[in-house]
Design a protein around this motif. Sequence first.
Motif, PDB file in Angstrom:
ATOM      1  N   CYS A  62      -3.708   3.534  -1.004  1.00 39.64           N
ATOM      2  CA  CYS A  62      -4.878   2.994  -1.716  1.00 39.64           C
ATOM      3  C   CYS A  62      -5.637   1.913  -0.943  1.00 39.64           C
ATOM      4  O   CYS A  62      -6.776   1.628  -1.252  1.00 39.64           O
ATOM      5  CB  CYS A  62      -4.466   2.448  -3.084  1.00 39.64           C
ATOM      6  N   GLY A  63      -4.990   1.283   0.043  1.00 41.88           N
ATOM      7  CA  GLY A  63      -5.653   0.246   0.822  1.00 41.88           C
ATOM      8  C   GLY A  63      -5.454  -1.161   0.303  1.00 41.88           C
ATOM      9  O   GLY A  63      -5.961  -2.120   0.881  1.00 41.88           O
ATOM     10  N   ALA A  64      -4.711  -1.330  -0.800  1.00 36.12           N
ATOM     11  CA  ALA A  64      -4.473  -2.669  -1.357  1.00 36.12           C
ATOM     12  C   ALA A  64      -3.443  -3.412  -0.513  1.00 36.12           C
ATOM     13  O   ALA A  64      -2.523  -2.807   0.030  1.00 36.12           O
ATOM     14  CB  ALA A  64      -3.979  -2.555  -2.797  1.00 36.12           C
ATOM     15  N   PRO A  65      -3.577  -4.733  -0.403  1.00 36.66           N
ATOM     16  CA  PRO A  65      -2.589  -5.498   0.363  1.00 36.66           C
ATOM     17  C   PRO A  65      -1.274  -5.624  -0.401  1.00 36.66           C
ATOM     18  O   PRO A  65      -1.270  -5.839  -1.617  1.00 36.66           O
ATOM     19  CB  PRO A  65      -3.257  -6.866   0.538  1.00 36.66           C
ATOM     20  N   ASP A  66      -0.168  -5.451   0.291  1.00 37.19           N
ATOM     21  CA  ASP A  66       1.154  -5.585  -0.319  1.00 37.19           C
ATOM     22  C   ASP A  66       2.170  -5.733   0.803  1.00 37.19           C
ATOM     23  O   ASP A  66       1.870  -5.495   1.970  1.00 37.19           O
ATOM     24  CB  ASP A  66       1.491  -4.364  -1.183  1.00 37.19           C
ATOM     25  N   THR A  67       3.371  -6.125   0.427  1.00 39.83           N
ATOM     26  CA  THR A  67       4.438  -6.271   1.421  1.00 39.83           C
ATOM     27  C   THR A  67       5.201  -4.973   1.625  1.00 39.83           C
ATOM     28  O   THR A  67       6.042  -4.886   2.501  1.00 39.83           O
ATOM     29  CB  THR A  67       5.439  -7.368   1.000  1.00 39.83           C
ATOM     30  N   CYS A  71       2.301   0.608  -1.930  1.00 44.48           N
ATOM     31  CA  CYS A  71       2.285  -0.642  -2.692  1.00 44.48           C
ATOM     32  C   CYS A  71       2.949  -0.447  -4.057  1.00 44.48           C
ATOM     33  O   CYS A  71       3.251   0.676  -4.459  1.00 44.48           O
ATOM     34  CB  CYS A  71       0.859  -1.145  -2.854  1.00 44.48           C
ATOM     35  N   ALA A  72       3.137  -1.545  -4.772  1.00 47.66           N
ATOM     36  CA  ALA A  72       3.811  -1.500  -6.082  1.00 47.66           C
ATOM     37  C   ALA A  72       3.095  -0.589  -7.068  1.00 47.66           C
ATOM     38  O   ALA A  72       3.740   0.133  -7.835  1.00 47.66           O
ATOM     39  CB  ALA A  72       3.921  -2.912  -6.645  1.00 47.66           C
ATOM     40  N   ILE A  73       1.764  -0.586  -7.056  1.00 46.78           N
ATOM     41  CA  ILE A  73       1.012   0.244  -7.997  1.00 46.78           C
ATOM     42  C   ILE A  73       1.147   1.721  -7.634  1.00 46.78           C
ATOM     43  O   ILE A  73       1.405   2.567  -8.499  1.00 46.78           O
ATOM     44  CB  ILE A  73      -0.467  -0.192  -8.049  1.00 46.78           C
ATOM     45  N   CYS A  74       0.990   2.049  -6.361  1.00 43.68           N
ATOM     46  CA  CYS A  74       1.098   3.449  -5.937  1.00 43.68           C
ATOM     47  C   CYS A  74       2.515   3.988  -6.137  1.00 43.68           C
ATOM     48  O   CYS A  74       2.703   5.176  -6.385  1.00 43.68           O
ATOM     49  CB  CYS A  74       0.694   3.598  -4.472  1.00 43.68           C
TER      50      CYS A  74
END
Length: 200
Positions: A62-67, A71-74
Amino acid sequence: MASFAGPEIERLIGLLAKLPGMGPRSARRAALALLKRREQLLEPLAASLRETADKVRACSRCGAPDTRDPCAICADPARDGSLLCVVEEAGALWAMERAGGFRGRYHVLGGLLSALDGVGPEALRVGELVERAAAPEVSEVILALPATVDGQTTAHYLADRLAGAQVTISSLARGVPVGGELDWLDDGTIVQALRARRPA
């Protein structure tokens, strides 16, 4: 302009001044606050910035920043994979999540088309969006882009690019905010509210 501090402090002020909402005066005040509270603010902030720079990456989906990637949402299996909400930047995604009304998945474009700023489709994550929208589980793409000239230009471009996909393309409603009074609203908001009217 005369320099009143060492180059390290001047560099700190210069970098802080580049942050949104921070001008030179605000940056100087922030730098002084950090220096005054070295152990409580400056050192933990420096450590946090280093850790963030080392560990945070853009999600490959999705392109969202995460560690982590995805990512947590995906990675959340409880999310509705049939709904894909397109946002300009991660800040808009965070606002949508804060509101708590959307349980689908996101796609972060990474900006908006802007002829004045020289931002074309190749600078955004448009190809990835088209690919994701073509997935069999996706039934609707929601264009949650700003009600600005660049936002609307981007929305029209994306609608054209997604025309071949077998998905419903929608956008966020625009108009009178909850608790808003007509005499305080700008003309554009009132016009959008009239266009987006629905049965009472």
